[in-house]
Motif scaffolding. Structure first.
Motif, PDB file in Angstrom:
ATOM      1  N   ILE A 211      38.300  34.036  45.491  1.00  0.00           N
ATOM      2  CA  ILE A 211      39.518  34.756  45.100  1.00  0.00           C
ATOM      3  C   ILE A 211      39.149  36.162  44.647  1.00  0.00           C
ATOM      4  O   ILE A 211      38.012  36.428  44.236  1.00  0.00           O
ATOM      5  N   THR A 212      40.133  37.062  44.720  1.00  0.00           N
ATOM      6  CA  THR A 212      40.016  38.390  44.126  1.00  0.00           C
ATOM      7  C   THR A 212      41.328  38.686  43.409  1.00  0.00           C
ATOM      8  O   THR A 212      42.406  38.379  43.927  1.00  0.00           O
ATOM      9  N   ALA A 213      41.222  39.254  42.208  1.00  0.00           N
ATOM     10  CA  ALA A 213      42.415  39.632  41.436  1.00  0.00           C
ATOM     11  C   ALA A 213      42.197  41.028  40.875  1.00  0.00           C
ATOM     12  O   ALA A 213      41.062  41.511  40.779  1.00  0.00           O
ATOM     13  N   TRP A 214      43.293  41.694  40.518  1.00  0.00           N
ATOM     14  CA  TRP A 214      43.197  43.052  40.002  1.00  0.00           C
ATOM     15  C   TRP A 214      44.242  43.281  38.917  1.00  0.00           C
ATOM     16  O   TRP A 214      45.141  42.458  38.707  1.00  0.00           O
ATOM     17  N   GLY A 215      44.094  44.405  38.230  1.00  0.00           N
ATOM     18  CA  GLY A 215      45.033  44.746  37.177  1.00  0.00           C
ATOM     19  C   GLY A 215      44.849  46.171  36.725  1.00  0.00           C
ATOM     20  O   GLY A 215      43.782  46.769  36.918  1.00  0.00           O
ATOM     21  N   ASP A 216      45.878  46.716  36.078  1.00  0.00           N
ATOM     22  CA  ASP A 216      45.794  48.086  35.571  1.00  0.00           C
ATOM     23  C   ASP A 216      44.937  48.169  34.316  1.00  0.00           C
ATOM     24  O   ASP A 216      44.434  49.244  33.977  1.00  0.00           O
ATOM     25  N   THR A 217      44.833  47.046  33.599  1.00  0.00           N
ATOM     26  CA  THR A 217      43.979  46.993  32.418  1.00  0.00           C
ATOM     27  C   THR A 217      43.010  45.828  32.569  1.00  0.00           C
ATOM     28  O   THR A 217      43.224  44.918  33.383  1.00  0.00           O
ATOM     29  N   SER A 218      41.973  45.854  31.765  1.00  0.00           N
ATOM     30  CA  SER A 218      40.993  44.757  31.827  1.00  0.00           C
ATOM     31  C   SER A 218      41.653  43.438  31.455  1.00  0.00           C
ATOM     32  O   SER A 218      41.420  42.413  32.100  1.00  0.00           O
TER      33      SER A 218
ATOM     34  N   ILE B 150      26.657  43.897  48.007  1.00  0.00           N
ATOM     35  CA  ILE B 150      27.446  43.974  49.233  1.00  0.00           C
ATOM     36  C   ILE B 150      28.933  43.913  48.945  1.00  0.00           C
ATOM     37  O   ILE B 150      29.763  44.360  49.753  1.00  0.00           O
ATOM     38  N   ASP B 151      29.327  43.381  47.789  1.00  0.00           N
ATOM     39  CA  ASP B 151      30.743  43.250  47.445  1.00  0.00           C
ATOM     40  C   ASP B 151      31.324  44.505  46.803  1.00  0.00           C
ATOM     41  O   ASP B 151      32.526  44.541  46.490  1.00  0.00           O
ATOM     42  N   THR B 152      30.521  45.530  46.598  1.00  0.00           N
ATOM     43  CA  THR B 152      31.003  46.730  45.925  1.00  0.00           C
ATOM     44  C   THR B 152      32.259  47.323  46.563  1.00  0.00           C
ATOM     45  O   THR B 152      33.190  47.736  45.846  1.00  0.00           O
ATOM     46  N   PRO B 153      32.377  47.380  47.913  1.00  0.00           N
ATOM     47  CA  PRO B 153      33.588  47.968  48.496  1.00  0.00           C
ATOM     48  C   PRO B 153      34.881  47.268  48.119  1.00  0.00           C
ATOM     49  O   PRO B 153      35.937  47.922  48.027  1.00  0.00           O
ATOM     50  N   MET B 154      34.859  45.949  47.884  1.00  0.00           N
ATOM     51  CA  MET B 154      36.105  45.284  47.524  1.00  0.00           C
ATOM     52  C   MET B 154      36.564  45.677  46.124  1.00  0.00           C
ATOM     53  O   MET B 154      37.694  45.408  45.729  1.00  0.00           O
ATOM     54  N   HIS B 155      35.695  46.339  45.381  1.00  0.00           N
ATOM     55  CA  HIS B 155      36.056  46.849  44.068  1.00  0.00           C
ATOM     56  C   HIS B 155      36.440  48.335  44.142  1.00  0.00           C
ATOM     57  O   HIS B 155      37.458  48.755  43.610  1.00  0.00           O
ATOM     58  N   GLY B 156      35.599  49.115  44.810  1.00  0.00           N
ATOM     59  CA  GLY B 156      35.822  50.561  44.823  1.00  0.00           C
ATOM     60  C   GLY B 156      36.924  51.027  45.751  1.00  0.00           C
ATOM     61  O   GLY B 156      37.540  52.072  45.503  1.00  0.00           O
ATOM     62  N   LEU B 157      37.195  50.284  46.825  1.00  0.00           N
ATOM     63  CA  LEU B 157      38.210  50.717  47.785  1.00  0.00           C
ATOM     64  C   LEU B 157      39.616  50.244  47.423  1.00  0.00           C
ATOM     65  O   LEU B 157      40.602  50.793  47.923  1.00  0.00           O
ATOM     66  N   VAL B 158      39.711  49.232  46.583  1.00  0.00           N
ATOM     67  CA  VAL B 158      41.008  48.706  46.168  1.00  0.00           C
ATOM     68  C   VAL B 158      41.600  49.623  45.104  1.00  0.00           C
ATOM     69  O   VAL B 158      40.919  49.999  44.144  1.00  0.00           O
ATOM     70  N   ASP B 159      42.856  49.984  45.279  1.00  0.00           N
ATOM     71  CA  ASP B 159      43.515  50.897  44.341  1.00  0.00           C
ATOM     72  C   ASP B 159      43.935  50.139  43.084  1.00  0.00           C
ATOM     73  O   ASP B 159      45.107  49.787  42.892  1.00  0.00           O
ATOM     74  N   ALA B 160      42.946  49.838  42.249  1.00  0.00           N
ATOM     75  CA  ALA B 160      43.198  49.148  40.979  1.00  0.00           C
ATOM     76  C   ALA B 160      42.084  49.539  40.015  1.00  0.00           C
ATOM     77  O   ALA B 160      40.931  49.723  40.410  1.00  0.00           O
ATOM     78  N   ALA B 161      42.448  49.664  38.758  1.00  0.00           N
ATOM     79  CA  ALA B 161      41.455  50.086  37.767  1.00  0.00           C
ATOM     80  C   ALA B 161      40.449  48.995  37.443  1.00  0.00           C
ATOM     81  O   ALA B 161      39.316  49.279  37.063  1.00  0.00           O
ATOM     82  N   HIS B 162      40.862  47.728  37.601  1.00  0.00           N
ATOM     83  CA  HIS B 162      39.996  46.599  37.265  1.00  0.00           C
ATOM     84  C   HIS B 162      40.134  45.540  38.347  1.00  0.00           C
ATOM     85  O   HIS B 162      41.246  45.204  38.762  1.00  0.00           O
TER      86      HIS B 162
ATOM     87  N   THR C  42      34.672  51.684  28.526  1.00  0.00           N
ATOM     88  CA  THR C  42      35.150  50.936  29.695  1.00  0.00           C
ATOM     89  C   THR C  42      34.102  49.947  30.162  1.00  0.00           C
ATOM     90  O   THR C  42      34.413  48.795  30.517  1.00  0.00           O
ATOM     91  N   ALA C  43      32.836  50.381  30.151  1.00  0.00           N
ATOM     92  CA  ALA C  43      31.746  49.495  30.556  1.00  0.00           C
ATOM     93  C   ALA C  43      31.593  48.349  29.573  1.00  0.00           C
ATOM     94  O   ALA C  43      31.369  47.194  29.967  1.00  0.00           O
ATOM     95  N   LEU C  44      31.718  48.641  28.282  1.00  0.00           N
ATOM     96  CA  LEU C  44      31.613  47.585  27.274  1.00  0.00           C
ATOM     97  C   LEU C  44      32.715  46.550  27.454  1.00  0.00           C
ATOM     98  O   LEU C  44      32.487  45.334  27.346  1.00  0.00           O
ATOM     99  N   GLU C  45      33.921  47.017  27.734  1.00  0.00           N
ATOM    100  CA  GLU C  45      35.051  46.114  27.950  1.00  0.00           C
ATOM    101  C   GLU C  45      34.815  45.247  29.184  1.00  0.00           C
ATOM    102  O   GLU C  45      35.133  44.053  29.206  1.00  0.00           O
ATOM    103  N   LEU C  46      34.230  45.850  30.227  1.00  0.00           N
ATOM    104  CA  LEU C  46      33.930  45.103  31.448  1.00  0.00           C
ATOM    105  C   LEU C  46      32.900  44.016  31.189  1.00  0.00           C
ATOM    106  O   LEU C  46      33.049  42.883  31.660  1.00  0.00           O
TER     107      LEU C  46
END
Length: 678
Positions: free
Chosen positions: A185-192, A107-119, A5-9
């Motif tokens: 902008i911020t975007a999300w998805g179930d897959t990378s 400082i932007d970590t919460p917009m990643h960890g709190l959002v209900d999305a895998a990516h 997962t980290a490699l894909e990121l």
């Protein structure tokens, strides 16, 4: 083994960060969630991999990722004390980290960890920020994207912004991203792959909409007299303005500069609305942290004389400093970090281009790139609506954020020659190359000037990127060529602080064998050449008002009488006296002038390889391969003098430890008693 997962990121981040239309350098962040076995319990746990603080997406590697326990990170919502104590949450993130090493969470970590999305991707595309900074950005978001992208009002990055985005995503299950007001902008998805596709769709859709619907002249009509000068004229004017400008912007602390005259900048400065827009400043936090909240703008037409432009720039600089101090005083509160300096970091010159400044060349260059981003943002916003950046108070909270101050305090201590710009002649090989290499290693930006352009550029490439060293062609006997090499330094790095007169050659001949042409050649290169280089450099150093150093690589032969080198030794004596003369003349400007007297440097020397070595070996009756050893044995220390030994002496002369030393000649000859200074 790195988690897949980290490699894909990392792969996704590199692709997004490699294209400037997606985000600026070091801007934005990306994340992915996945599972890994807990080495303590043996159970599967959910982890969040997210780009850490200070990293760059385009060059991101595994050490640049922060790795957090997702359950612990989300549990912070139970102890979040509210926006008034937002900064405490960054420190709290440290207690959610998994394992050892990795980057510090941003400082932007919460917009990643709190959002209900895998990516999740958070990016700063010019097109997206144009919508985010438009006066009617919320309405435009609906028009352009429908319900697939949702508007999020401006909020300073942090834990609450993460909660806001999470809530909006939950309330809008059809959405695949959002426009962050005044930010990006911020975007999300179930897959990378889905997340990346959603990010690119938002960027491409915004870009296409702006292109189709923008007014034809978003920056207004052309201003008479403000159009771009011809390339040669604008670069000549830029070089003429650079020394004084560099001195002005270094009032609080020394800066390195970068110049650009790309069409986007020249067009912006030629239009009627540029004074209004420049005064509004930039918006995206990444931009003004590098550029300050607004630039300094010369309010004269392109054909204004250099003298008038310089006089006006000095007036504008004084006004800018007063205005910036007032901005700080209006917004500072108890506990605000101290003012970091009131000098501009971006200077705009109509018809000429843009100077940007920073603590090093890369920072200066990136600041210019960020202001170019800001111009693109303003063009998009003005084309659709009107540019409406976040207000001054919010900008100040970002610029003087305690967390930003802490980040600055963690930066490594600058190297001894940081912010200094050096020009070394004859630097493609031998002593000159060793000097350039040492100066760059100590933090200086270096211009390698040599008669052979290809070799100069190759030597520069060996030292580092164009942010560290450049190679230029310079025939030091040609006045125009010398001035061109100095101008190249000014346009590449914004100024000049240190000049090393090293270019030289030698013909080993007796008096009767020495022709007038031999005599003229050696005096032209070393005596006249040093004079021309020193004169061109001195004007820059005087105009900058920052002091500086001029160093001559003379020779023990300037004081030692040896056979069969009348022309060489005489011109070295000329150079040695130039040191004394210039030290006496330039001292009042804080310019130190010193010399170095090496013994014969055989190894790596272009002079010795070009035939001088064979002739000197014949004079002394030794094999050419043994010439270095011969020279060593005649010294008190019995040591051969190498190019690096001379480079060491140059470094010492231009450090603060010898700030009170001028008019000195340092022997680097391992002890040649006949060359002792008297």
């Amino acid at each position: 083994m790195t988690n897949p997962t980290a490699l894909e990121l990392i792969s996704r981040s590199n692709r997004l960060g490699a294209d400037p239309k997606n985000t600026n350098y070091a801007g934005g962040n990306t994340s992915a969630t996945g599972t890994e076995t807990d080495p303590v319990t043996g159970e599967e746990i959910q982890l969040l991999w997210v780009k850490g603080s200070g990293g760059d997406l385009g060059t991101l590697t595994e050490p640049g990722l922060a790795v957090l326990r997702l359950d612990r990170m989300r549990a912070l919502t139970n102890v979040y004390p509210g926006v008034d104590r937002e900064d405490e949450m960054v420190a709290a993130l440290d207690y959610t980290l998994h394992g050892k090493g990795g980057a510090a969470p941003s400082i932007d970590t919460p917009m990643h960890g709190l959002v209900d999305a895998a990516h999740v991707d958070h990016l700063h595309p010019d097109a997206g920020i144009a919508i985010a900074t438009a006066a009617d950005g919320e309405a435009l978001t609906g028009t352009i994207f429908g319900d697939r992208v949702v508007w999020v009002p401006w909020r300073r990055p942090g834990f609450q912004l993460g909660l806001d985005i999470a809530a909006i995503k939950d309330a809008n299950p059809q959405a695949t991203g959002c426009i962050l007001g005044g930010h990006g902008i911020t975007a999300w998805g179930d897959t990378s792959a889905a997340c990346e596709a959603n990010s690119l769709w938002i960027i491409d859709t915004a870009t296409a909409y702006i292109a189709e619907h923008s007014s034809p002249e978003p920056f207004g009509a052309e201003l008479t007299g403000f159009g771009a000068l011809a390339e040669a004229d604008r670069r000549a004017k830029a070089a003429a303005l650079a020394p004084t400008l560099r001195g002005l912007v270094s009032t609080d602390s020394a800066k390195v500069g970068h110049f650009t005259d790309v069409p986007e900048v020249l067009d912006f400065l030629s239009r009627s609305e540029h004074p209004r827009l420049a005064a509004l400043g930039t918006s995206c936090p990444d931009h003004f942290l590098r550029t300050k909240v607004k630039p300094m703008l010369l309010d004269l037409p392109a054909d204004a004389s250099v003298e008038d432009s310089l006089a006006r720039l000095q007036e504008l600089h004084e006004a800018y400093r007063a205005d910036y101090q007032a901005y700080y005083d209006r917004n500072a509160v108890d506990g605000s970090p101290a003012i970091r300096g009131a000098d501009p970091l971006i200077v705009l010159i109509p018809g000429v281009g843009m100077f940007s400044y920073g603590a090093n060349k890369q920072t200066a260059r990136v600041a210019g790139e960020f202001y170019l981003n800001a111009i693109n943002v303003m063009r998009g916003a003005e084309g659709l609506s009107s540019y409406a950046p976040i207000d001054e108070a919010e900008k100040f909270k970002i610029e003087y954020w305690a967390l930003e101050e802490a980040k600055l305090q963690r930066m490594p201590k600058p190297k001894p020659l940081a912010t200094r710009v050096a020009l070394v002649t004859g630097a493609a090989s031998g002593i000159g190359k060793a000097i350039a290499t040492r100066l760059a290693a100590e933090g200086a930006c270096v211009v390698i000037a040599d008669l052979d352009l290809a070799k100069a550029q190759a030597a520069a490439a060996e030292i580092g990127s164009a942010d560290v060293a450049i190679g230029v062609q310079a025939n030091v006997t040609d006045e125009a060529a010398v001035q061109a090499s100095v101008d190249a330094a000014l346009l590449a790095f914004g100024g000049l602080d240190l000049v090393v007169n090293n270019a030289g050659l030698s013909l080993s001949k007796s008096l009767l064998e020495t022709t007038v042409a031999d005599w003229d050649l050696q005096h032209n290169v070393m005596a006249k050449g040093s004079f021309l280089v020193s004169r061109a450099a001195a004007k820059v150093l005087i105009d900058q008002k920052l002091g500086g150093d001029i160093i001559y690589i003379s020779s023990k032969n300037s004081v030692f009488a040896g056979p069969n080198n009348i022309a060489y030794s005489a011109t070295k004596a000329d150079q040695a006296h130039q040191v004394r003369l210039l030290a006496a003349e330039l001292g009042e400007y804080g310019v130190k002038v010193n010399g170095i007297n090496p013994d014969g440097v055989v190894r790596g020397s272009g002079i010795f390889a070009g035939g001088w070595g064979a002739k000197r070996a014949a004079v002394y009756g030794v094999a050419e391969d043994d010439l270095g050893k011969y020279y060593a044995q005649r010294t008190l220390l019995k040591r051969e003098v190498l190019p690096e030994n001379v480079a060491n002496a140059v470094f010492v002369l231009c450090t603060s430890d010898l700030s009170h030393t001028t008019g000195l000649h340092i022997p680097v000859d391992a002890g040649v008693a006949a060359a002792f200074l008297r």
